[in-house]
Design a protein around this motif. Sequence first.
Motif, PDB file in Angstrom:
ATOM      1  N   PRO A   7       0.463  -1.341  -0.085  1.00 36.76           N
ATOM      2  CA  PRO A   7       0.379  -0.214   0.020  1.00 36.76           C
ATOM      3  C   PRO A   7       0.977   1.076   0.038  1.00 36.76           C
ATOM      4  CG  PRO A   7       0.122  -1.286   1.695  1.00 36.76           C
ATOM      5  CD  PRO A   7       1.023  -1.621   1.551  1.00 36.76           C
ATOM      6  N   LEU A   8       1.821   1.330  -0.976  1.00 34.63           N
ATOM      7  CA  LEU A   8       2.803   2.896  -1.540  1.00 34.63           C
ATOM      8  C   LEU A   8       2.014   3.447  -2.981  1.00 34.63           C
ATOM      9  CD1 LEU A   8       5.700   0.955  -0.133  1.00 34.63           C
ATOM     10  CD2 LEU A   8       4.805   3.036   0.922  1.00 34.63           C
ATOM     11  N   ILE A   9       1.865   4.728  -2.367  1.00 32.75           N
ATOM     12  CA  ILE A   9       1.183   4.934  -3.720  1.00 32.75           C
ATOM     13  C   ILE A   9       2.695   6.447  -3.607  1.00 32.75           C
ATOM     14  CG2 ILE A   9      -0.030   6.684  -4.795  1.00 32.75           C
ATOM     15  CD1 ILE A   9      -2.425   6.256  -2.920  1.00 32.75           C
ATOM     16  N   ALA A  10       3.592   6.141  -5.109  1.00 26.76           N
ATOM     17  CA  ALA A  10       5.108   6.643  -5.427  1.00 26.76           C
ATOM     18  C   ALA A  10       4.375   8.334  -6.937  1.00 26.76           C
ATOM     19  CB  ALA A  10       5.282   6.384  -6.472  1.00 26.76           C
ATOM     20  N   ILE A  11       4.321   8.887  -6.036  1.00 28.99           N
ATOM     21  CA  ILE A  11       4.416  10.097  -6.379  1.00 28.99           C
ATOM     22  C   ILE A  11       5.335  10.791  -7.019  1.00 28.99           C
ATOM     23  CG2 ILE A  11       2.988  12.642  -5.704  1.00 28.99           C
ATOM     24  CD1 ILE A  11       2.303  11.237  -3.170  1.00 28.99           C
ATOM     25  N   GLY A 176       8.474  13.585  -1.979  1.00 26.95           N
ATOM     26  CA  GLY A 176       9.679  13.895  -2.060  1.00 26.95           C
ATOM     27  C   GLY A 176      11.246  13.360  -1.561  1.00 26.95           C
ATOM     28  N   GLU A 177      10.765  12.185  -0.221  1.00 25.85           N
ATOM     29  CA  GLU A 177      11.280  11.673  -0.154  1.00 25.85           C
ATOM     30  C   GLU A 177      11.360  10.531  -0.754  1.00 25.85           C
ATOM     31  OE1 GLU A 177       8.679  13.013   1.431  1.00 25.85           O
ATOM     32  OE2 GLU A 177       9.296  14.176   2.609  1.00 25.85           O
ATOM     33  N   LEU A 178      10.479  10.927  -1.693  1.00 22.32           N
ATOM     34  CA  LEU A 178      10.904   9.054  -2.800  1.00 22.32           C
ATOM     35  C   LEU A 178      11.587   9.795  -4.221  1.00 22.32           C
ATOM     36  CD1 LEU A 178      10.356   6.659  -4.246  1.00 22.32           C
ATOM     37  CD2 LEU A 178       8.504   7.074  -4.875  1.00 22.32           C
ATOM     38  N   TYR A 179      10.571  10.528  -4.377  1.00 22.71           N
ATOM     39  CA  TYR A 179      11.177  11.307  -6.000  1.00 22.71           C
ATOM     40  C   TYR A 179      11.237  13.163  -6.209  1.00 22.71           C
ATOM     41  CZ  TYR A 179      11.212  13.322 -10.658  1.00 22.71           C
ATOM     42  OH  TYR A 179      11.151  13.612 -11.806  1.00 22.71           O
ATOM     43  N   ARG A 180      12.064  13.439  -6.577  1.00 23.58           N
ATOM     44  CA  ARG A 180      12.491  15.088  -6.858  1.00 23.58           C
ATOM     45  C   ARG A 180      12.654  15.472  -8.658  1.00 23.58           C
ATOM     46  NH1 ARG A 180      12.271  17.787  -2.376  1.00 23.58           N
ATOM     47  NH2 ARG A 180      12.944  16.305  -0.514  1.00 23.58           N
ATOM     48  N   PRO A 181      12.549  16.161  -8.895  1.00 26.54           N
ATOM     49  CA  PRO A 181      12.448  16.630 -10.568  1.00 26.54           C
ATOM     50  C   PRO A 181      14.177  15.729 -10.925  1.00 26.54           C
ATOM     51  CG  PRO A 181      10.613  17.594  -9.695  1.00 26.54           C
ATOM     52  CD  PRO A 181      11.922  17.163  -8.207  1.00 26.54           C
ATOM     53  N   GLY A 182      14.051  15.527 -11.541  1.00 27.57           N
ATOM     54  CA  GLY A 182      15.839  15.457 -12.084  1.00 27.57           C
ATOM     55  C   GLY A 182      16.981  14.658 -11.812  1.00 27.57           C
ATOM     56  N   ASP A 184      17.777  10.429 -11.317  1.00 30.55           N
ATOM     57  CA  ASP A 184      17.913   9.510 -12.528  1.00 30.55           C
ATOM     58  C   ASP A 184      17.260   8.084 -11.956  1.00 30.55           C
ATOM     59  OD1 ASP A 184      19.488   7.893 -10.413  1.00 30.55           O
ATOM     60  OD2 ASP A 184      21.306   8.662 -11.474  1.00 30.55           O
ATOM     61  N   ALA A 185      16.338   6.889 -12.393  1.00 32.37           N
ATOM     62  CA  ALA A 185      15.915   6.101 -12.840  1.00 32.37           C
ATOM     63  C   ALA A 185      16.773   5.408 -10.943  1.00 32.37           C
ATOM     64  CB  ALA A 185      15.620   5.100 -13.576  1.00 32.37           C
ATOM     65  N   ALA A 186      17.975   5.245 -11.170  1.00 28.43           N
ATOM     66  CA  ALA A 186      18.639   4.245  -9.919  1.00 28.43           C
ATOM     67  C   ALA A 186      18.169   5.071  -8.004  1.00 28.43           C
ATOM     68  CB  ALA A 186      20.577   4.144  -9.995  1.00 28.43           C
ATOM     69  N   THR A 187      18.238   5.737  -8.573  1.00 32.94           N
ATOM     70  CA  THR A 187      18.067   7.134  -6.930  1.00 32.94           C
ATOM     71  C   THR A 187      16.828   6.603  -6.380  1.00 32.94           C
ATOM     72  OG1 THR A 187      19.438   8.961  -7.827  1.00 32.94           O
ATOM     73  CG2 THR A 187      18.279   9.384  -5.674  1.00 32.94           C
ATOM     74  N   THR A 188      16.233   6.782  -7.680  1.00 37.48           N
ATOM     75  CA  THR A 188      14.164   6.366  -7.058  1.00 37.48           C
ATOM     76  C   THR A 188      14.063   5.001  -6.986  1.00 37.48           C
ATOM     77  OG1 THR A 188      13.058   7.799  -9.020  1.00 37.48           O
ATOM     78  CG2 THR A 188      12.090   6.424  -8.044  1.00 37.48           C
ATOM     79  N   ALA A 189      15.378   4.032  -7.571  1.00 33.56           N
ATOM     80  CA  ALA A 189      14.910   2.362  -7.521  1.00 33.56           C
ATOM     81  C   ALA A 189      15.322   2.400  -5.449  1.00 33.56           C
ATOM     82  CB  ALA A 189      15.922   1.812  -8.556  1.00 33.56           C
ATOM     83  N   ARG A 190      16.612   3.185  -5.399  1.00 36.37           N
ATOM     84  CA  ARG A 190      17.152   2.965  -4.243  1.00 36.37           C
ATOM     85  C   ARG A 190      15.995   3.611  -2.869  1.00 36.37           C
ATOM     86  NH1 ARG A 190      21.128   6.044  -4.980  1.00 36.37           N
ATOM     87  NH2 ARG A 190      20.629   7.681  -3.998  1.00 36.37           N
ATOM     88  N   HIS A 191      15.661   4.839  -2.947  1.00 31.59           N
ATOM     89  CA  HIS A 191      14.712   5.570  -2.519  1.00 31.59           C
ATOM     90  C   HIS A 191      13.225   4.542  -2.193  1.00 31.59           C
ATOM     91  CE1 HIS A 191      16.288   9.636  -3.138  1.00 31.59           C
ATOM     92  NE2 HIS A 191      16.955   9.137  -2.362  1.00 31.59           N
ATOM     93  N   ALA A 192      12.567   3.447  -2.921  1.00 25.40           N
ATOM     94  CA  ALA A 192      12.347   2.813  -2.978  1.00 25.40           C
ATOM     95  C   ALA A 192      11.946   1.716  -2.499  1.00 25.40           C
ATOM     96  CB  ALA A 192      11.102   2.825  -4.730  1.00 25.40           C
ATOM     97  N   GLY A 193      13.611   1.397  -2.242  1.00 25.63           N
ATOM     98  CA  GLY A 193      13.775   0.026  -1.585  1.00 25.63           C
ATOM     99  C   GLY A 193      13.789   0.449  -0.017  1.00 25.63           C
TER     100      GLY A 193
END
Length: 204
Positions: A7-11, A176-182, A184-193
């Motif tokens: 139950p996590l929504i990525a914004i 913003g704790e998951l994704y910030r504009p600009g 890369d996808a590797a950072t998104t994956a790391r935060h998501a993990g």
Amino acid sequence: MSLPSLPLIAILRGITPAEIRKHVRALIDTGIAQIEIPTNSPDWLSSVQLALEEARGDAEVGAGTVLTTADVDRLAATGARLMVTPNTDPVVIAHARAHGLDVAAGFATASEAFAAINAGAQRLKLFPAAHFGPGYVRALKAVLPPDVPLYAVGGIGPDNLAAFLQAGCTGAGLGGELYRPGQDAATTARHAGAFVAALRSATP
């Protein structure tokens, strides 16, 4: 209504169509299968369409910061199913439900929560959750219907996710704790993990 297993929504606020596919794939591969593209992102409608193509049914994709019935119409035309609002607007919520959308409605008070439910919202989104805190969630849960999922959104990170879940939230929206504009996808994956690990450690 069945929810994805996590139950996590990525914004993905501020993401562009050129970037969306890699980030959607990174999220799905990490286990996050609810993805929101806010309408104040560049060319949000194209990003929703590309996200749907990339997900191929493996994620619930939609738009957030939906404020008007016109944007509801645009979103529904893509075939997306998820709609998230930052506020409680019964007209927009009811319009979305008439289109068969899965609505997570933003609210701050018990009165707004019940107005959202009465308009047809299937989920509630407490925003900004970190400002109110887990104690506020516990107070709300004493009066809200137990079968309506409650998501904490706004200031939620891996370090405080467990406190909101323990207070009664079903899950969380990750901004913003998951994704910030600009980024890369590797950072998104790391935060998501990190979020997925925090969720799994906090739930049986």
